[in-house]
Enzyme design. Structure first.
Site, PDB file in Angstrom:
ATOM      1  N   TYR A 158       0.832  -1.067  -0.015  1.00  0.00           N
ATOM      2  CA  TYR A 158      -0.089   0.278   0.209  1.00  0.00           C
ATOM      3  C   TYR A 158       0.899   1.181   0.074  1.00  0.00           C
ATOM      4  CZ  TYR A 158      -3.456   3.431   1.526  1.00  0.00           C
ATOM      5  OH  TYR A 158      -4.336   4.518   1.819  1.00  0.00           O
ATOM      6  N   THR A 193     -13.671   6.670   7.280  1.00  0.00           N
ATOM      7  CA  THR A 193     -14.341   5.732   6.371  1.00  0.00           C
ATOM      8  C   THR A 193     -14.056   4.419   6.720  1.00  0.00           C
ATOM      9  OG1 THR A 193     -12.502   5.502   4.729  1.00  0.00           O
ATOM     10  CG2 THR A 193     -13.436   7.631   4.651  1.00  0.00           C
TER      11      THR A 193
HETATM   12  P1  NAD Z   1     -13.293   3.555   1.051  1.00  0.00           P
HETATM   13  O1  NAD Z   1     -12.822   2.227   1.048  1.00  0.00           O
HETATM   14  O2  NAD Z   1     -14.474   4.164   1.567  1.00  0.00           O
HETATM   15  O3  NAD Z   1     -13.568   4.128  -0.541  1.00  0.00           O
HETATM   16  C1  NAD Z   1     -12.618   3.531  -1.359  1.00  0.00           C
HETATM   17  C2  NAD Z   1     -13.598   3.424  -2.805  1.00  0.00           C
HETATM   18  O4  NAD Z   1     -12.876   3.073  -3.857  1.00  0.00           O
HETATM   19  C3  NAD Z   1     -14.755   2.423  -2.559  1.00  0.00           C
HETATM   20  O5  NAD Z   1     -15.931   3.217  -2.941  1.00  0.00           O
HETATM   21  C4  NAD Z   1     -14.375   1.324  -3.402  1.00  0.00           C
HETATM   22  O6  NAD Z   1     -15.430   0.741  -3.913  1.00  0.00           O
HETATM   23  C5  NAD Z   1     -13.458   1.985  -4.762  1.00  0.00           C
HETATM   24  N1  NAD Z   1     -12.750   1.168  -5.306  1.00  0.00           N
HETATM   25  C6  NAD Z   1     -11.866   0.141  -4.989  1.00  0.00           C
HETATM   26  N2  NAD Z   1     -11.218  -0.530  -6.040  1.00  0.00           N
HETATM   27  C7  NAD Z   1     -11.840   0.179  -6.989  1.00  0.00           C
HETATM   28  C8  NAD Z   1     -11.640  -0.161  -8.351  1.00  0.00           C
HETATM   29  N3  NAD Z   1     -10.801  -1.287  -9.078  1.00  0.00           N
HETATM   30  N4  NAD Z   1     -12.372   0.476  -9.278  1.00  0.00           N
HETATM   31  C9  NAD Z   1     -13.051   1.599  -9.036  1.00  0.00           C
HETATM   32  N5  NAD Z   1     -13.319   1.944  -7.561  1.00  0.00           N
HETATM   33  C10 NAD Z   1     -12.663   1.360  -6.687  1.00  0.00           C
HETATM   34  O7  NAD Z   1     -11.969   4.327   1.609  1.00  0.00           O
HETATM   35  P2  NAD Z   1     -11.742   5.786   1.571  1.00  0.00           P
HETATM   36  O8  NAD Z   1     -11.108   6.126   2.715  1.00  0.00           O
HETATM   37  O9  NAD Z   1     -12.846   6.805   1.002  1.00  0.00           O
HETATM   38  O10 NAD Z   1     -10.600   5.788   0.226  1.00  0.00           O
HETATM   39  C11 NAD Z   1     -10.463   6.997  -0.717  1.00  0.00           C
HETATM   40  C12 NAD Z   1      -9.012   7.020  -1.002  1.00  0.00           C
HETATM   41  O11 NAD Z   1      -8.094   7.629   0.206  1.00  0.00           O
HETATM   42  C13 NAD Z   1      -8.382   5.693  -1.190  1.00  0.00           C
HETATM   43  O12 NAD Z   1      -7.287   5.975  -2.326  1.00  0.00           O
HETATM   44  C14 NAD Z   1      -7.435   5.765   0.043  1.00  0.00           C
HETATM   45  O13 NAD Z   1      -6.234   4.922  -0.181  1.00  0.00           O
HETATM   46  C15 NAD Z   1      -7.128   7.018   0.335  1.00  0.00           C
HETATM   47  N6  NAD Z   1      -6.655   7.082   1.761  1.00  0.00           N
HETATM   48  C16 NAD Z   1      -7.755   6.681   2.859  1.00  0.00           C
HETATM   49  C17 NAD Z   1      -7.206   6.953   4.339  1.00  0.00           C
HETATM   50  C18 NAD Z   1      -8.150   6.608   5.465  1.00  0.00           C
HETATM   51  O14 NAD Z   1      -7.941   6.783   6.782  1.00  0.00           O
HETATM   52  N7  NAD Z   1      -9.396   6.316   5.030  1.00  0.00           N
HETATM   53  C19 NAD Z   1      -5.979   7.464   4.423  1.00  0.00           C
HETATM   54  C20 NAD Z   1      -5.150   7.753   3.520  1.00  0.00           C
HETATM   55  C21 NAD Z   1      -5.731   7.714   2.139  1.00  0.00           C
END
Ligand code: NAD
Length: 245
Positions: A158, A193
Site C-alpha cells: 500500500y 471511512t
Molecule cells: P473507502 O474504502 O470507503 O473508499 C474507496 C472506494 O474506492 C470504494 O468506494 C471502493 O469501492 C472504490 N474502489 C476500490 N477498488 C476500485 C476499483 N478497482 N475501481 C473503482 N473503484 C474502486 O475508503 P476511503 O477512505 O474513502 O478511500 C479513498 C482514498 O483515500 C483511497 O485512495 C485511499 O487509499 C485513500 N486514503 C484513505 C485513508 C483513510 O484513512 N480512510 C487514509 C489515506 C488515504
C-alpha cells in the site's frame, strides 16, 4: 455580515467532474461537494448499488457509472460517454483505492499486484484516458496517503503504491502544465471511512486527536480543483491532523 467565499471556488460552477471511488467514503463526499459547488459530476466505482443510491439522492447533476479503474477499456468507455453527454471533462479525482494491513510474508505476488494495479495503475490509466478529454485545460487531483510520504511497515505494498501516486502526480504535472492541466495530490492521514477500520490506528494519539472527516478531505480536493489553486501544480497537500508534524 459578509457573504464572501474563497475567491476562485466559484470557478467550479458548470464544470464537469469525474470522481473515482465515488460511491462511498471520501469519494462520495467529493461528489457531494462538487455538486454543491455547481458541477455536473460522474461518480465512478465498482460498488454499483451504493453508487446508484448516492446519485439518486443527489439529483440530476450527479450520474453514477460502473468503472473498475484497472480496466483501460472501461476508462475509454467512461470518457466517451461523459464527453458525449457533457462535451468535455474539467476535473478528475483519482480517489479509488484499496488497503490491506498484513505482515510482509502474508502478501502473495497476486495481492501485491492487485494493490499496485488499483492504487497506482488505476491513477495512471485515469490520467491517460481523461487528459485528452480536457481540451480547455483542467485539474486532476490524485489521492495518495501519508503512507506515501513515510514508511508503513504493516502495509508495504500500500505504501509503495501511494509513493508511486506522488511520483505520477509530479510527473503528470510537468507533462500536462502546458496543456493547461494542473495535477496535484492530497495525502490524507486517518480519515473516518470504512477503510480506517482496517488500519487499527489509535487516532487519539494524533496532535489533533481524532480522525479527519470526509468533508475535511473533500474541501482540500475542491480547493485544488478550483481556480483558487490556479498556481498550484505538482503539489502535495498533507491533511493528517499533525501525524507527520
Ligand atoms: P473507502 O474504502 O470507503 O473508499 C474507496 C472506494 O474506492 C470504494 O468506494 C471502493 O469501492 C472504490 N474502489 C476500490 N477498488 C476500485 C476499483 N478497482 N475501481 C473503482 N473503484 C474502486 O475508503 P476511503 O477512505 O474513502 O478511500 C479513498 C482514498 O483515500 C483511497 O485512495 C485511499 O487509499 C485513500 N486514503 C484513505 C485513508 C483513510 O484513512 N480512510 C487514509 C489515506 C488515504
Amino acid at each position: 455580515m459578509s457573504t464572501a467565499t474563497l475567491p476562485g471556488l466559484e470557478s467550479l460552477r458548470d464544470k464537469v467532474a469525474v470522481v473515482t471511488g465515488g460511491a462511498r467514503g471520501q469519494g462520495a463526499a467529493e461528489v457531494r461537494l462538487f455538486r454543491d459547488l455547481g458541477c455536473r459530476v460522474v461518480a465512478a466505482d465498482v460498488l454499483d448499488d451504493e453508487g446508484r443510491r448516492l446519485a439518486d439522492e443527489l439529483g440530476p447533476e450527479v450520474g453514477y457509472r460502473h468503472l473498475d479503474v484497472t480496466d483501460a477499456g472501461a476508462w475509454g468507455d467512461l470518457v466517451a460517454a461523459t464527453t458525449a453527454e457533457h462535451g468535455r471533462i474539467d476535473v478528475l479525482v483519482n480517489n479509488a483505492g484499496i488497503f490491506r494491513k498484513a505482515a510482509l510474508d502474508e502478501w502473495s505476488p497476486e495481492d501485491v499486484r492487485r494493490m499496485i494495479d488499483v492504487n497506482l495503475m488505476g491513477t495512471i490509466l485515469g490520467i491517460q484516458a481523461v487528459a485528452p478529454a480536457m481540451p480547455r485545460g483542467g485539474a486532476i487531483v490524485n489521492i495518495a496517503s501519508t503512507a506515501g510520504i513515510r514508511g508503513y511497515g504493516a502495509a508495504l505494498p500500500y505504501s509503495a503504491s501511494k509513493w508511486g501516486v506522488r511520483g505520477v502526480s509530479r510527473s503528470a504535472a510537468q507533462g500536462l502544465a502546458r496543456k493547461g492541466i494542473r495535477v496535484n495530490c492530497v495525502c490524507p492521514g486517518a480519515v473516518d471511512t470504512p477503510m480506517i477500520d482496517a488500519t487499527a490506528l489509535d487516532v487519539t494519539r494524533l496532535p489533533i486527536p481524532r480522525a479527519g472527516s470526509t468533508d475535511e478531505i473533500a474541501a482540500v480536493v475542491a480547493f485544488l480543483a478550483s481556480a483558487a489553486a490556479g498556481y498550484c501544480t505538482g503539489a502535495e497537500v498533507v491533511v493528517d491532523g499533525g501525524l507527520n508534524a
